[in-house]
Write a protein that holds these residues in place. Structure first.
Motif, PDB file in Angstrom:
ATOM      1  N   GLU A 150     -45.492  48.075 -27.536  1.00  0.00           N
ATOM      2  CA  GLU A 150     -44.987  46.845 -28.142  1.00  0.00           C
ATOM      3  C   GLU A 150     -46.037  46.250 -29.079  1.00  0.00           C
ATOM      4  O   GLU A 150     -45.730  45.800 -30.192  1.00  0.00           O
ATOM      5  N   TYR A 151     -47.304  46.286 -28.653  1.00  0.00           N
ATOM      6  CA  TYR A 151     -48.405  45.812 -29.490  1.00  0.00           C
ATOM      7  C   TYR A 151     -48.505  46.648 -30.770  1.00  0.00           C
ATOM      8  O   TYR A 151     -48.675  46.097 -31.867  1.00  0.00           O
ATOM      9  N   ILE A 152     -48.363  47.960 -30.638  1.00  0.00           N
ATOM     10  CA  ILE A 152     -48.455  48.852 -31.798  1.00  0.00           C
ATOM     11  C   ILE A 152     -47.301  48.608 -32.762  1.00  0.00           C
ATOM     12  O   ILE A 152     -47.488  48.563 -33.985  1.00  0.00           O
ATOM     13  N   ARG A 153     -46.096  48.438 -32.238  1.00  0.00           N
ATOM     14  CA  ARG A 153     -44.939  48.181 -33.105  1.00  0.00           C
ATOM     15  C   ARG A 153     -45.116  46.875 -33.876  1.00  0.00           C
ATOM     16  O   ARG A 153     -44.805  46.793 -35.064  1.00  0.00           O
ATOM     17  N   ASN A 154     -45.579  45.826 -33.177  1.00  0.00           N
ATOM     18  CA  ASN A 154     -45.789  44.536 -33.838  1.00  0.00           C
ATOM     19  C   ASN A 154     -46.877  44.639 -34.903  1.00  0.00           C
ATOM     20  O   ASN A 154     -46.771  44.045 -35.983  1.00  0.00           O
ATOM     21  N   LEU A 155     -47.927  45.403 -34.589  1.00  0.00           N
ATOM     22  CA  LEU A 155     -49.032  45.570 -35.536  1.00  0.00           C
ATOM     23  C   LEU A 155     -48.552  46.331 -36.771  1.00  0.00           C
ATOM     24  O   LEU A 155     -48.904  45.982 -37.908  1.00  0.00           O
ATOM     25  N   GLN A 156     -47.745  47.356 -36.570  1.00  0.00           N
ATOM     26  CA  GLN A 156     -47.185  48.098 -37.698  1.00  0.00           C
ATOM     27  C   GLN A 156     -46.344  47.185 -38.585  1.00  0.00           C
ATOM     28  O   GLN A 156     -46.440  47.240 -39.820  1.00  0.00           O
ATOM     29  N   ALA A 157     -45.519  46.338 -37.969  1.00  0.00           N
ATOM     30  CA  ALA A 157     -44.666  45.434 -38.748  1.00  0.00           C
ATOM     31  C   ALA A 157     -45.507  44.454 -39.555  1.00  0.00           C
ATOM     32  O   ALA A 157     -45.218  44.197 -40.731  1.00  0.00           O
ATOM     33  N   SER A 158     -46.556  43.897 -38.946  1.00  0.00           N
ATOM     34  CA  SER A 158     -47.421  42.945 -39.659  1.00  0.00           C
ATOM     35  C   SER A 158     -48.118  43.613 -40.828  1.00  0.00           C
ATOM     36  O   SER A 158     -48.197  43.053 -41.927  1.00  0.00           O
ATOM     37  N   ALA A 159     -48.628  44.828 -40.604  1.00  0.00           N
ATOM     38  CA  ALA A 159     -49.344  45.533 -41.671  1.00  0.00           C
ATOM     39  C   ALA A 159     -48.399  45.913 -42.805  1.00  0.00           C
ATOM     40  O   ALA A 159     -48.743  45.764 -43.985  1.00  0.00           O
ATOM     41  N   THR A 160     -47.209  46.387 -42.469  1.00  0.00           N
ATOM     42  CA  THR A 160     -46.249  46.772 -43.510  1.00  0.00           C
ATOM     43  C   THR A 160     -45.787  45.549 -44.300  1.00  0.00           C
ATOM     44  O   THR A 160     -45.633  45.606 -45.527  1.00  0.00           O
ATOM     45  N   PHE A 161     -45.559  44.439 -43.592  1.00  0.00           N
ATOM     46  CA  PHE A 161     -45.193  43.193 -44.281  1.00  0.00           C
ATOM     47  C   PHE A 161     -46.269  42.798 -45.292  1.00  0.00           C
ATOM     48  O   PHE A 161     -45.967  42.440 -46.441  1.00  0.00           O
ATOM     49  N   LEU A 162     -47.538  42.872 -44.884  1.00  0.00           N
ATOM     50  CA  LEU A 162     -48.624  42.489 -45.788  1.00  0.00           C
ATOM     51  C   LEU A 162     -48.707  43.429 -46.989  1.00  0.00           C
ATOM     52  O   LEU A 162     -48.937  42.984 -48.117  1.00  0.00           O
ATOM     53  N   VAL A 163     -48.541  44.723 -46.761  1.00  0.00           N
ATOM     54  CA  VAL A 163     -48.566  45.671 -47.874  1.00  0.00           C
ATOM     55  C   VAL A 163     -47.477  45.319 -48.892  1.00  0.00           C
ATOM     56  O   VAL A 163     -47.726  45.302 -50.105  1.00  0.00           O
TER      57      VAL A 163
ATOM     58  N   ALA B 152     -54.500  54.144 -39.298  1.00  0.00           N
ATOM     59  CA  ALA B 152     -55.083  54.316 -37.960  1.00  0.00           C
ATOM     60  C   ALA B 152     -53.988  54.455 -36.901  1.00  0.00           C
ATOM     61  O   ALA B 152     -54.143  55.193 -35.928  1.00  0.00           O
ATOM     62  N   ILE B 153     -52.877  53.764 -37.105  1.00  0.00           N
ATOM     63  CA  ILE B 153     -51.761  53.832 -36.148  1.00  0.00           C
ATOM     64  C   ILE B 153     -51.089  55.197 -36.200  1.00  0.00           C
ATOM     65  O   ILE B 153     -50.785  55.808 -35.168  1.00  0.00           O
ATOM     66  N   HIS B 154     -50.863  55.719 -37.404  1.00  0.00           N
ATOM     67  CA  HIS B 154     -50.013  56.906 -37.552  1.00  0.00           C
ATOM     68  C   HIS B 154     -50.770  58.230 -37.598  1.00  0.00           C
ATOM     69  O   HIS B 154     -50.159  59.289 -37.403  1.00  0.00           O
ATOM     70  N   ARG B 155     -52.079  58.203 -37.827  1.00  0.00           N
ATOM     71  CA  ARG B 155     -52.827  59.469 -37.918  1.00  0.00           C
ATOM     72  C   ARG B 155     -52.719  60.313 -36.641  1.00  0.00           C
ATOM     73  O   ARG B 155     -52.487  61.529 -36.720  1.00  0.00           O
TER      74      ARG B 155
END
Length: 722
Positions: free
Chosen positions: A337-350, A417-420
């Protein structure tokens, strides 16, 4: 078929695709069987056989081309209308479902259909939706559908005036293809909305995200990503540990299935998946419970099993622990859940800090996606590069480089870092794809572009659920940015977030706040014509008015601060801060200070407003009754009073902020002392805060009692700091 891509994203021609599908079998066996329309015969055939160990069978309700050859697109053809979360969704009747399969086979495997693979996937999805509504009113074949029937389906809830008129287009595609299918549809014209008394639907422009919501999302995401970027090595190691643990769970469960220690239905809950696996093993002549004797077992298992397992039945399930920065995770569900939220925040910022579409984010390279080698003077120019999302004059795309800032650059590296760790486990030729399906931890695979967009959108909606509740100002902002929109939400409703709104908001606010001009924005968004750029930023002029009003109010407030300061000096009131005390000393030493013409004008806020407007003077608040006149001052939230007491740029007219800081420092100091957790560093910090606050209070003649430092605390601090 016009285009299909390999798992790595490379386009291949139909002739190249035909090498993997045994085109002679298609022409001589499959297509004649489709024309005959004998379901028993067809359900015994493969749609695609070739040399693959995992043929696509006609009887399957999911056709997956990623198993064919070296692997094709991961978008699957789904032949049951998905109305709920399950493997098969809504089970369509056999007859109408097989008719859709026949259509898909003809469009996919012959040059009859001139549409791309993704278009076929989308059309199949539309046809299953039509079939669901048709089944509800007793229709079991597309042969029974005519114009009158479509009116009935519309009354039953089928939306035939959807965006792009895709529902009617799907029916038209089926009609065009019917000569090669075992159906005869009584429709002799291309269906259009006007045939059903409908106006051709025109799509509303995407909303600009309301200012309050936009910047709250931005601030929260920046906070998350800044922390994750500092710990990105540990983040990647934790995900690697998570995937290794998943492999241990999978190996434990499969070993138990092979030995008969646990039933397959306990490992895989979905009944239809269990039945499909059992059929597959039987088809290949391999026993499911073989007690580890058959060398073919592993290959057979990998050939038919994908998706998740019921990991609770594994002995190693609870043996999980990882750490990212100051966060500890002992439960897999909390970590993902933490990883999914982090991915969403990073993608939103990009997206929010570059104007990229979700499809362009999807196309970023894991290696070259972010660049920071461009230097202009002492400044670094950060850029994100991607595969072009669109390349037609209609779609207005020209470039694939997007300038961003350091935060956008860091967000890319957090995503990497998340997807590698996932990409390392992709099948060969797939590891150039950036994004993985985060929940596919037992059989890691790339996620489709549509799936990524939905995941990001749904996660952001959940994380910002409370933030998205609209107030009056938010609704006014929506009306201002999109006055012609057909469905502006009401106060109290949830803001209908979509990923593309980041691009619209990027254009709207940069133009509205005059941070970019149209030629610059045109280049950033990669538009061919400036007309499209103006469309993205339309109505931004309204923001200029708001911005102008805010700027005017800020200038008024700053002018009043300076005017009030000099009136206090004229009334011989006390001031603190380095600049405040310096001005006070200057006035005291010059008894005729305000009789001079220029100095006398300093009592008027009109004088200071002109000085501020022309940029000669700058004022910003750093706390209640505390102001700084230095433009480069970075102190806004975390105030260090020791830097303010004698700073030559600061004016302090109110002691309440200092008293608040002092009370907090005294309380924290005594708590640490009583708990035995005080040390020299914390003692020095709190004592410095207390003494700095007392200095300000003394300068302002604010009554207070000097705090007595406890002896055991004083011994921890150098004498001069006490």
């Amino acid at each position: 078929m016009k285009t299909i891509k390999t798992a790595s994203g490379t386009k291949v021609s139909f002739e190249e695709f035909a090498e993997d599908i045994d085109i002679d079998y298609v022409d001589n066996v499959l297509l004649p069987a489709i024309e005959r329309g004998n379901w028993n015969e067809l359900e015994s055939l493969a749609v695609i056989s070739g040399s693959s160990e995992s043929p696509v069978l006609f009887e399957q309700n999911v056709w997956d081309l990623s198993q064919i050859g070296d692997g094709y697109q991961t978008n699957r053809l789904l032949f049951n209308h998905s109305t709920r979360k399950s493997f098969d969704g809504y089970l369509l009747p056999r007859n109408i479902r097989n008719e859709i399969k026949c259509f898909a086979a003809v469009e996919l495997l012959t040059d009859y259909g001139k549409y791309s693979y993704l278009s076929i996937v989308d059309t199949v999805s539309r046809l299953t939706e039509i079939a669901k509504h048709a089944t509800d009113i007793g229709i079991t074949s597309f042969s029974e559908i005519d114009v009158d029937t479509i009116f009935q389906l519309q009354e039953n809830g089928l939306n035939i005036n959807d965006k792009g008129n895709k529902t009617l287009s799907a029916i038209n595609r089926l009609v065009q293809c019917q000569d090669t299918l075992p159906i005869q549809i009584e429709i002799n014209k291309s269906l259009l909305p006007k045939h059903f008394n409908l106006v051709k639907s025109s799509s509303d422009q995407h909303f600009a995200i309301p200012f309050r919501i936009y910047f709250e999302m931005m601030n929260c995401a920046i906070s998350e990503i800044s922390e994750a970027y500092k710990n990105r090595v540990e983040l990647e190691e934790s995900i690697e540990t998570y995937l290794e643990h998943s492999e241990q769970v999978k190996d434990d469960l499969t070993a138990k299935v092979r030995s008969g220690a646990i039933d397959l239905s306990t490992v895989i809950v979905d009944k239809s998946r269990v039945e499909a696996i059992e059929r597959y093993f039987k088809h290949h002549g391999v026993l499911l419970v073989d007690n580890h004797e058959d060398d073919r077992w592993d290959g057979t298992w990998l050939g038919c099993v994908s998706g998740g397992y019921n990991g609770n039945n594994s002995a190693v399930w609870s043996k999980f622990s990882v750490k990212v920065g100051s966060r500890y995770f002992n439960h897999r569900s909390i970590f993902i859940e933490y990883i999914r939220n982090l991915q969403a925040s990073a993608t939103f910022l990009v997206m929010a800090l570059s104007g990229m579409r979700i499809g362009e984010v999807y196309g970023m390279s894991p290696v070259y996606g972010a660049q920071d080698h461009i230097k202009i003077g002492v400044n670094t120019i950060y850029a994100l590069t991607t595969k072009q999302e669109k390349l037609t004059l209609d779609s207005q795309t020209a470039d694939d480089v997007f300038i961003t800032n350091r935060t956008g650059f860091r967000a890319f590296h957090v995503l990497n870092a998340i997807h590698r760790p996932y990409r390392k486990r992709f099948k060969e030729r797939s590891n150039s794809i950036f994004f993985a399906a985060l929940t596919e931890v037992y059989h890691p695979r790339p996620i489709e572009k549509v799936g990524l967009g939905k995941t990001i959108r749904d996660t952001i909606k959940r994380v910002y659920k409370d933030t998205f509740v609209l107030n009056h100002n938010d609704v006014d902002t929506l009306r201002t940015s999109n006055p012609e929109h057909s469905s502006i939400p009401e106060v109290g409703e949830s803001f209908p977030y979509k990923n593309h709104q980041c691009r619209r908001s990027f254009a709207f606010y940069l133009i509205g706040l005059e941070l970019m001009d149209f030629p610059q924005l045109k280049q950033q968004l990669g538009h061919i014509s400036i007309a499209m750029t103006r469309w993205y930023a339309r109505n931004a002029h309204s923001l200029k008015k708001i911005f102008g009003e805010i700027k005017e109010e800020r200038e008024d407030r700053s002018a009043k601060v300076m005017s009030r300061t000099y009136n206090k000096l004229a009334n011989k009131e006390r001031l603190a801060g380095g600049l405040g005390k310096s001005l006070l000393k200057e006035v005291i030493e010059n008894s005729n200070y305000f009789e001079q013409e220029l100095n006398n004008r300093k009592l008027s806020s009109r004088f200071w407003k002109e000085e501020i407007k022309t940029g000669k003077v700058h004022v910003h608040a750093i706390g209640k009754g505390m102001y700084c006149t230095k433009r480069q001052c970075a102190m806004r939230a975390a105030i260090d009073l020791s830097e303010c007491t004698n700073c030559g740029w600061d004016i302090i007219e109110d002691a309440s902020e200092a008293e608040s800081v002092r009370m907090t420092a005294m309380r924290d100091l005594l708590i640490l002392q009583e708990s035995g957790e005080i040390n020299g560093s914390s003692a020095s910090k709190y004592v410095m805060d207390i003494r700095s606050a007392e200095k300000i209070m003394s300068d302002l003649n604010f009554p207070h009692e000097v705090f007595e430092i406890p002896d055991d605390v004083a011994q921890l601090i150098p004498v001069q700091n006490i």
